[in-house]
Design a protein around this motif. Structure first.
Motif, PDB file in Angstrom:
ATOM      1  N   ALA A  72      -2.129  -2.951  -0.169  1.00 24.99           N
ATOM      2  CA  ALA A  72      -1.807  -1.535   0.038  1.00 24.99           C
ATOM      3  C   ALA A  72      -3.079  -0.701   0.177  1.00 24.99           C
ATOM      4  N   ILE A  73      -4.079  -0.997  -0.626  1.00 28.62           N
ATOM      5  CA  ILE A  73      -5.362  -0.284  -0.501  1.00 28.62           C
ATOM      6  C   ILE A  73      -5.932  -0.511   0.898  1.00 28.62           C
ATOM      7  N   ASN A  74      -5.836  -1.734   1.392  1.00 30.12           N
ATOM      8  CA  ASN A  74      -6.335  -2.034   2.730  1.00 30.12           C
ATOM      9  C   ASN A  74      -5.490  -1.376   3.816  1.00 30.12           C
ATOM     10  N   LEU A  75      -4.188  -1.239   3.592  1.00 31.70           N
ATOM     11  CA  LEU A  75      -3.347  -0.493   4.524  1.00 31.70           C
ATOM     12  C   LEU A  75      -3.792   0.962   4.591  1.00 31.70           C
ATOM     13  N   ILE A  76      -4.079   1.549   3.438  1.00 30.11           N
ATOM     14  CA  ILE A  76      -4.529   2.944   3.404  1.00 30.11           C
ATOM     15  C   ILE A  76      -5.883   3.084   4.092  1.00 30.11           C
ATOM     16  N   ALA A  77      -6.752   2.088   3.944  1.00 30.04           N
ATOM     17  CA  ALA A  77      -8.035   2.116   4.653  1.00 30.04           C
ATOM     18  C   ALA A  77      -7.808   2.129   6.164  1.00 30.04           C
ATOM     19  N   GLN A  78      -6.820   1.384   6.635  1.00 33.28           N
ATOM     20  CA  GLN A  78      -6.502   1.396   8.068  1.00 33.28           C
ATOM     21  C   GLN A  78      -5.920   2.748   8.483  1.00 33.28           C
ATOM     22  N   MET A  79      -5.111   3.357   7.622  1.00 31.35           N
ATOM     23  CA  MET A  79      -4.586   4.700   7.912  1.00 31.35           C
ATOM     24  C   MET A  79      -5.730   5.683   8.084  1.00 31.35           C
ATOM     25  N   LYS A  80      -6.699   5.586   7.205  1.00 33.76           N
ATOM     26  CA  LYS A  80      -7.874   6.484   7.270  1.00 33.76           C
ATOM     27  C   LYS A  80      -8.658   6.230   8.556  1.00 33.76           C
ATOM     28  N   ALA A  81      -8.837   4.965   8.924  1.00 31.01           N
ATOM     29  CA  ALA A  81      -9.556   4.632  10.156  1.00 31.01           C
ATOM     30  C   ALA A  81      -8.811   5.163  11.380  1.00 31.01           C
ATOM     31  N   ALA A  82      -7.485   5.122  11.347  1.00 32.08           N
ATOM     32  CA  ALA A  82      -6.679   5.545  12.489  1.00 32.08           C
ATOM     33  C   ALA A  82      -6.611   7.055  12.637  1.00 32.08           C
ATOM     34  N   THR A  83      -6.632   7.763  11.518  1.00 33.69           N
ATOM     35  CA  THR A  83      -6.398   9.213  11.554  1.00 33.69           C
ATOM     36  C   THR A  83      -7.632  10.046  11.233  1.00 33.69           C
ATOM     37  N   GLY A  84      -8.559   9.475  10.461  1.00 39.76           N
ATOM     38  CA  GLY A  84      -9.709  10.250   9.996  1.00 39.76           C
ATOM     39  C   GLY A  84      -9.385  11.155   8.825  1.00 39.76           C
ATOM     40  N   ASP A  85      -8.105  11.322   8.523  1.00 44.12           N
ATOM     41  CA  ASP A  85      -7.684  12.250   7.472  1.00 44.12           C
ATOM     42  C   ASP A  85      -6.347  11.785   6.911  1.00 44.12           C
ATOM     43  N   LEU A  86      -6.354  11.294   5.675  1.00 41.09           N
ATOM     44  CA  LEU A  86      -5.119  10.772   5.072  1.00 41.09           C
ATOM     45  C   LEU A  86      -4.054  11.844   4.851  1.00 41.09           C
ATOM     46  N   ASP A  87      -4.449  13.108   4.875  1.00 39.11           N
ATOM     47  CA  ASP A  87      -3.453  14.169   4.751  1.00 39.11           C
ATOM     48  C   ASP A  87      -2.584  14.281   5.996  1.00 39.11           C
ATOM     49  N   LYS A  88      -2.923  13.566   7.059  1.00 39.13           N
ATOM     50  CA  LYS A  88      -2.088  13.513   8.266  1.00 39.13           C
ATOM     51  C   LYS A  88      -0.912  12.549   8.099  1.00 39.13           C
ATOM     52  N   VAL A  89      -0.894  11.784   7.011  1.00 39.34           N
ATOM     53  CA  VAL A  89       0.232  10.884   6.751  1.00 39.34           C
ATOM     54  C   VAL A  89       1.418  11.727   6.287  1.00 39.34           C
ATOM     55  N   ALA A  90       2.469  11.744   7.107  1.00 37.52           N
ATOM     56  CA  ALA A  90       3.673  12.496   6.760  1.00 37.52           C
ATOM     57  C   ALA A  90       4.610  11.677   5.888  1.00 37.52           C
ATOM     58  N   ARG A  91       4.597  10.352   6.116  1.00 36.43           N
ATOM     59  CA  ARG A  91       5.487   9.476   5.344  1.00 36.43           C
ATOM     60  C   ARG A  91       5.131   8.026   5.571  1.00 36.43           C
ATOM     61  N   ILE A  92       5.226   7.242   4.512  1.00 31.47           N
ATOM     62  CA  ILE A  92       5.192   5.788   4.660  1.00 31.47           C
ATOM     63  C   ILE A  92       6.633   5.417   4.997  1.00 31.47           C
ATOM     64  N   VAL A  93       6.870   4.925   6.198  1.00 31.77           N
ATOM     65  CA  VAL A  93       8.230   4.663   6.668  1.00 31.77           C
ATOM     66  C   VAL A  93       8.726   3.314   6.175  1.00 31.77           C
ATOM     67  N   LYS A  94       7.902   2.262   6.377  1.00 29.32           N
ATOM     68  CA  LYS A  94       8.361   0.927   6.017  1.00 29.32           C
ATOM     69  C   LYS A  94       7.183   0.021   5.705  1.00 29.32           C
ATOM     70  N   LEU A  95       7.364  -0.820   4.699  1.00 30.11           N
ATOM     71  CA  LEU A  95       6.449  -1.917   4.410  1.00 30.11           C
ATOM     72  C   LEU A  95       7.203  -3.220   4.626  1.00 30.11           C
ATOM     73  N   VAL A  96       6.507  -4.181   5.205  1.00 27.91           N
ATOM     74  CA  VAL A  96       7.050  -5.536   5.321  1.00 27.91           C
ATOM     75  C   VAL A  96       6.068  -6.440   4.599  1.00 27.91           C
TER      76      VAL A  96
END
Length: 156
Positions: A72-96
């Motif tokens: 999960a920490i690594n998923l969040i690191a990818q979110m940060k790489a993709a967006t530059g700003d984790l506050d742009k995450v509106a929702r975690i929709v699904k985990l597999v």
């Protein structure tokens, strides 16, 4: 100035790692519209791959949950790489979540709770998500857990 989610991570004592590069012919994430699809992340730190084991054989559920949290920490690191700003995450929709486990191991949901609980701890209600937790006969590099995610992003 750090955002709300960065501040929450700091409060939890979490420093995000560098987002991992792909290990084969794929990209770490795909952003399309306001959705972000993140490729499976494994329990890896700067020191290398962690938690190489099979649940129900050489690893117990609690250690599997720790491996899932690291994913999960690594998923969040990818979110940060993709967006530059984790506050742009509106929702975690699904985990597999995939759990490297023996045929008679049935606690896959408890293992993947390590990731689910962490997402809620970091993102609050935005971290509540749909989920699958499935058994796998083996996983890349012999890791105990691999998790992928679908994330909704706020409109820019």
């Amino acid at each position: 100035m750090s955002g709300v989610i960065d501040s929450k991570l700091a409060e939890l004592g979490i420093t995000l790692p560098e987002a991992a590069a792909p290990a084969a012919n794929y990209v770490p994430f795909v952003k399309t519209g306001n959705q972000l699809f993140i490729s499976g992340q494994i329990p890896m730190t700067a020191e290398g791959i962690q938690f190489q084991a099979k649940l129900g054989d050489t690893m117990q559920t609690e250690q599997g949950a720790e491996a899932a949290k690291l994913c999960a920490i690594n998923l969040i690191a990818q979110m940060k790489a993709a967006t530059g700003d984790l506050d742009k995450v509106a929702r975690i929709v699904k985990l597999v979540g995939f759990v490297n486990s023996t045929g008679d191991f049935t606690e896959q949901p408890a293992v993947i709770n390590g990731a689910s609980n962490f997402m809620v701890e970091v993102f609050g209600d935005k971290g509540r998500h749909a989920r699958s937790a499935v058994s796998a006969a083996s996983l890349p590099f012999g890791v105990a857990v691999e998790i992928e995610a679908i994330v909704e992003l706020s409109e820019d």
